[in-house]
Design a protein around this motif. Sequence first.
Motif, PDB file in Angstrom:
ATOM      1  N   ASP A 151      10.985  -2.207  -3.694  1.00 39.52           N
ATOM      2  CA  ASP A 151      10.143  -1.054  -3.340  1.00 39.52           C
ATOM      3  C   ASP A 151      10.263   0.048  -4.388  1.00 39.52           C
ATOM      4  OD1 ASP A 151       9.244  -2.269  -1.060  1.00 39.52           O
ATOM      5  OD2 ASP A 151      10.770  -1.372   0.235  1.00 39.52           O
ATOM      6  N   ARG A 152      11.472   0.321  -4.817  1.00 39.82           N
ATOM      7  CA  ARG A 152      11.687   1.390  -5.800  1.00 39.82           C
ATOM      8  C   ARG A 152      11.046   1.040  -7.134  1.00 39.82           C
ATOM      9  NH1 ARG A 152      18.134   2.567  -4.647  1.00 39.82           N
ATOM     10  NH2 ARG A 152      17.909   3.159  -2.457  1.00 39.82           N
ATOM     11  N   LEU A 153      11.185  -0.236  -7.542  1.00 42.50           N
ATOM     12  CA  LEU A 153      10.576  -0.657  -8.803  1.00 42.50           C
ATOM     13  C   LEU A 153       9.060  -0.581  -8.733  1.00 42.50           C
ATOM     14  CD1 LEU A 153      12.813  -3.736  -9.755  1.00 42.50           C
ATOM     15  CD2 LEU A 153      12.761  -1.487 -10.850  1.00 42.50           C
ATOM     16  N   GLN A 154       8.495  -0.914  -7.573  1.00 43.09           N
ATOM     17  CA  GLN A 154       7.037  -0.838  -7.435  1.00 43.09           C
ATOM     18  C   GLN A 154       6.559   0.602  -7.531  1.00 43.09           C
ATOM     19  OE1 GLN A 154       5.273  -1.858  -3.615  1.00 43.09           O
ATOM     20  NE2 GLN A 154       3.581  -2.889  -4.662  1.00 43.09           N
ATOM     21  N   ILE A 155       7.283   1.506  -6.876  1.00 40.39           N
ATOM     22  CA  ILE A 155       6.919   2.929  -6.953  1.00 40.39           C
ATOM     23  C   ILE A 155       6.982   3.422  -8.392  1.00 40.39           C
ATOM     24  CG2 ILE A 155       7.650   5.254  -6.312  1.00 40.39           C
ATOM     25  CD1 ILE A 155       8.610   4.073  -3.644  1.00 40.39           C
ATOM     26  N   ALA A 156       8.071   3.082  -9.089  1.00 40.42           N
ATOM     27  CA  ALA A 156       8.246   3.552 -10.464  1.00 40.42           C
ATOM     28  C   ALA A 156       7.191   2.967 -11.391  1.00 40.42           C
ATOM     29  CB  ALA A 156       9.646   3.192 -10.960  1.00 40.42           C
ATOM     30  N   SER A 157       6.960   1.633 -11.294  1.00 37.22           N
ATOM     31  CA  SER A 157       5.991   1.000 -12.199  1.00 37.22           C
ATOM     32  C   SER A 157       4.581   1.498 -11.936  1.00 37.22           C
ATOM     33  CB  SER A 157       6.049  -0.526 -12.040  1.00 37.22           C
ATOM     34  OG  SER A 157       5.736  -0.899 -10.711  1.00 37.22           O
ATOM     35  N   THR A 158       4.217   1.662 -10.662  1.00 37.56           N
ATOM     36  CA  THR A 158       2.885   2.178 -10.335  1.00 37.56           C
ATOM     37  C   THR A 158       2.705   3.596 -10.871  1.00 37.56           C
ATOM     38  OG1 THR A 158       2.809   0.838  -8.323  1.00 37.56           O
ATOM     39  CG2 THR A 158       1.288   2.693  -8.446  1.00 37.56           C
ATOM     40  N   ALA A 159       3.739   4.417 -10.724  1.00 34.68           N
ATOM     41  CA  ALA A 159       3.654   5.806 -11.184  1.00 34.68           C
ATOM     42  C   ALA A 159       3.514   5.877 -12.704  1.00 34.68           C
ATOM     43  CB  ALA A 159       4.890   6.577 -10.730  1.00 34.68           C
ATOM     44  N   VAL A 160       4.288   5.058 -13.417  1.00 34.09           N
ATOM     45  CA  VAL A 160       4.228   5.093 -14.886  1.00 34.09           C
ATOM     46  C   VAL A 160       2.862   4.617 -15.379  1.00 34.09           C
ATOM     47  CG1 VAL A 160       5.169   4.071 -16.992  1.00 34.09           C
ATOM     48  CG2 VAL A 160       6.714   4.852 -15.180  1.00 34.09           C
ATOM     49  N   VAL A 215       0.832  -1.200   0.000  1.00 32.83           N
ATOM     50  CA  VAL A 215       0.000   0.000   0.000  1.00 32.83           C
ATOM     51  C   VAL A 215       0.870   1.254   0.000  1.00 32.83           C
ATOM     52  CG1 VAL A 215      -1.680   1.342   1.316  1.00 32.83           C
ATOM     53  CG2 VAL A 215      -1.952  -1.140   1.101  1.00 32.83           C
ATOM     54  N   GLY A 216       1.913   1.237   0.823  1.00 35.29           N
ATOM     55  CA  GLY A 216       2.807   2.398   0.864  1.00 35.29           C
ATOM     56  C   GLY A 216       3.473   2.663  -0.468  1.00 35.29           C
ATOM     57  N   GLY A 217       3.932   1.587  -1.137  1.00 39.58           N
ATOM     58  CA  GLY A 217       4.579   1.760  -2.436  1.00 39.58           C
ATOM     59  C   GLY A 217       3.622   2.275  -3.497  1.00 39.58           C
ATOM     60  N   ARG A 218       2.390   1.762  -3.489  1.00 35.52           N
ATOM     61  CA  ARG A 218       1.422   2.208  -4.495  1.00 35.52           C
ATOM     62  C   ARG A 218       1.009   3.662  -4.253  1.00 35.52           C
ATOM     63  NH1 ARG A 218      -0.116  -1.918  -7.663  1.00 35.52           N
ATOM     64  NH2 ARG A 218       0.080  -4.045  -6.852  1.00 35.52           N
ATOM     65  N   VAL A 219       0.803   4.011  -2.992  1.00 32.01           N
ATOM     66  CA  VAL A 219       0.433   5.396  -2.695  1.00 32.01           C
ATOM     67  C   VAL A 219       1.554   6.341  -3.121  1.00 32.01           C
ATOM     68  CG1 VAL A 219       0.003   7.035  -0.817  1.00 32.01           C
ATOM     69  CG2 VAL A 219      -1.160   4.822  -0.839  1.00 32.01           C
ATOM     70  N   ALA A 220       2.795   5.959  -2.809  1.00 31.49           N
ATOM     71  CA  ALA A 220       3.926   6.801  -3.207  1.00 31.49           C
ATOM     72  C   ALA A 220       4.002   6.925  -4.725  1.00 31.49           C
ATOM     73  CB  ALA A 220       5.226   6.211  -2.656  1.00 31.49           C
ATOM     74  N   GLY A 221       3.788   5.822  -5.444  1.00 28.45           N
ATOM     75  CA  GLY A 221       3.830   5.878  -6.903  1.00 28.45           C
ATOM     76  C   GLY A 221       2.713   6.721  -7.488  1.00 28.45           C
ATOM     77  N   LEU A 222       1.507   6.610  -6.918  1.00 30.14           N
ATOM     78  CA  LEU A 222       0.381   7.383  -7.429  1.00 30.14           C
ATOM     79  C   LEU A 222       0.555   8.880  -7.165  1.00 30.14           C
ATOM     80  CD1 LEU A 222      -2.443   4.942  -6.352  1.00 30.14           C
ATOM     81  CD2 LEU A 222      -1.740   5.443  -8.699  1.00 30.14           C
ATOM     82  N   ILE A 223       1.064   9.203  -5.988  1.00 27.52           N
ATOM     83  CA  ILE A 223       1.327  10.625  -5.693  1.00 27.52           C
ATOM     84  C   ILE A 223       2.391  11.171  -6.639  1.00 27.52           C
ATOM     85  CG2 ILE A 223       2.277  12.196  -3.970  1.00 27.52           C
ATOM     86  CD1 ILE A 223       0.931  10.488  -1.836  1.00 27.52           C
ATOM     87  N   VAL A 263      -8.002  13.432  -9.508  1.00 27.56           N
ATOM     88  CA  VAL A 263      -8.503  12.971  -8.215  1.00 27.56           C
ATOM     89  C   VAL A 263      -8.923  11.515  -8.284  1.00 27.56           C
ATOM     90  CG1 VAL A 263     -10.241  13.327  -6.436  1.00 27.56           C
ATOM     91  CG2 VAL A 263      -9.211  15.298  -7.592  1.00 27.56           C
ATOM     92  N   GLY A 264      -9.759  11.183  -9.282  1.00 30.49           N
ATOM     93  CA  GLY A 264     -10.215   9.805  -9.414  1.00 30.49           C
ATOM     94  C   GLY A 264      -9.075   8.853  -9.703  1.00 30.49           C
ATOM     95  N   GLY A 265      -8.114   9.319 -10.506  1.00 34.14           N
ATOM     96  CA  GLY A 265      -6.976   8.474 -10.835  1.00 34.14           C
ATOM     97  C   GLY A 265      -6.121   8.165  -9.636  1.00 34.14           C
ATOM     98  N   LEU A 266      -6.178   8.968  -8.602  1.00 34.24           N
ATOM     99  CA  LEU A 266      -5.389   8.719  -7.393  1.00 34.24           C
ATOM    100  C   LEU A 266      -6.185   7.962  -6.340  1.00 34.24           C
ATOM    101  CD1 LEU A 266      -2.842   9.225  -5.683  1.00 34.24           C
ATOM    102  CD2 LEU A 266      -3.869  11.376  -4.945  1.00 34.24           C
ATOM    103  N   VAL A 267      -7.432   8.362  -6.117  1.00 34.46           N
ATOM    104  CA  VAL A 267      -8.231   7.787  -5.035  1.00 34.46           C
ATOM    105  C   VAL A 267      -8.634   6.342  -5.322  1.00 34.46           C
ATOM    106  CG1 VAL A 267     -10.385   7.966  -3.758  1.00 34.46           C
ATOM    107  CG2 VAL A 267      -9.071  10.039  -4.292  1.00 34.46           C
ATOM    108  N   ALA A 268      -9.121   6.067  -6.529  1.00 31.63           N
ATOM    109  CA  ALA A 268      -9.626   4.733  -6.842  1.00 31.63           C
ATOM    110  C   ALA A 268      -8.562   3.640  -6.688  1.00 31.63           C
ATOM    111  CB  ALA A 268     -10.223   4.714  -8.249  1.00 31.63           C
ATOM    112  N   PRO A 269      -7.358   3.802  -7.253  1.00 38.01           N
ATOM    113  CA  PRO A 269      -6.340   2.753  -7.069  1.00 38.01           C
ATOM    114  C   PRO A 269      -5.947   2.560  -5.606  1.00 38.01           C
ATOM    115  CG  PRO A 269      -5.752   4.178  -8.904  1.00 38.01           C
ATOM    116  CD  PRO A 269      -6.899   4.834  -8.200  1.00 38.01           C
ATOM    117  N   VAL A 270      -5.893   3.660  -4.852  1.00 40.36           N
ATOM    118  CA  VAL A 270      -5.543   3.537  -3.437  1.00 40.36           C
ATOM    119  C   VAL A 270      -6.605   2.743  -2.693  1.00 40.36           C
ATOM    120  CG1 VAL A 270      -5.202   4.808  -1.289  1.00 40.36           C
ATOM    121  CG2 VAL A 270      -4.135   5.623  -3.393  1.00 40.36           C
TER     122      VAL A 270
END
Length: 391
Positions: free
Chosen positions: A136-145, A94-102, A156-163
């Motif tokens: 962790d770094r790869l998860q952040i990068a892949s989630t962000a891309v 969850v932390g990695g995905r939130v960081a990537g989405l932000i 807003v929707g693109g950030l809230v829904a995945p989280v």
Amino acid sequence: MHASTITRGRQATEHKSAPAPAASAAHRLADGLRAHRDGHVVHGVKTLIAALITWGIAAGWSPGGHPYLAVATALVMANASTVYQSVTKAVQNVGGRVAGLILALTTARLLGPTAAAVTVIVVIAVLAGPRRTTDDRLQIASTAVIALAATASDPVGGLVAPVLETLVGAAVGIAVNALVLPPLYLEESDSAVRDLARAVGTLLHEMGSGLAGRRLTDEAHAWLHQARSLEKRLTHAQERVQQADESLRWNTRCVTHGRCGGVTYREAFRTLRGVSIQVRGIARTLADNAHDDHVDHHLGHQFLERYAETLQLAGSAVQVFAAPRTLEDASGAAPRERLRGAIERALDWHDTMTDLIGRGTLTKPGAWHVYGSLMTDLERLLADLDHAHAH
């Protein structure tokens, strides 16, 4: 009774019971295959339950009615090796995905969904901090891309829904892993410790038989090689015991049945680890002495005969660790009683040898350091066994 007589008797017994180890190995293999098959069935059932529950919860409000991210997260958590790991992995996930989405939202606002934004995401993810692991770094990068396009069109929707999907999936996965046959690894811990005990006990018996048969020069280096190879078994047993300990944390089987305390053989492993260190020291001293060119450094036959008997008795005591807890021998003695008897006989021999050395009966002027090393290692080995029996 002379050591040679004891050795011949034991060798005859070993020849008569030769098929037993093979049969035992076959049973262990069959049990292992059965356990793997049962494990696959359990994982399949848990995976299906987690996927269906997550889809039912998240399908109504996820984008397009397809909560794939929630289901994927739930599957990872439901199949974690332990309940404890499912929780820790959920926090990291969850932390990695939130960081990537932000990160995706920030770069999309500043640079838009461009190659420059992707470059910034990769650079920041790589430099995310020395404490983060590569995964962790790869998860952040892949989630962000992956989220870059979604956050650009609907920030807003693109950030809230995945989280929210990640949180729901993690919660369902943890609940399923904790409530539907939560994994325990007590049998694996048990088996690894027993295998280690068999190996250590067998080596002690072989060294004792070899010394009694005057084969020190021929077999000393083989014993040292076997003693050094115990390190692999020690590492394997330690991993299994640690895994079993971890599988007990937050495990609902222990809460509902109250039967998981003190069953991972942690103390038995600690004893065997200490014994293995002493066995390696004994094997090293015997190997060095076997090829020592100084004649006055060689050990006397009387000492070696008594030391051989002690090693065999210690081997019997160690192998009790490999016996099932409910097993009784022909005399009806429980493993704990056999262990106590073997230790007491070994301690009697040790006291006798110490007395003979103290009176100068067994000594050679140049071999004092060899006697001292062998006696010290044996003393510590017996102390470890005695401590294990007391607890």
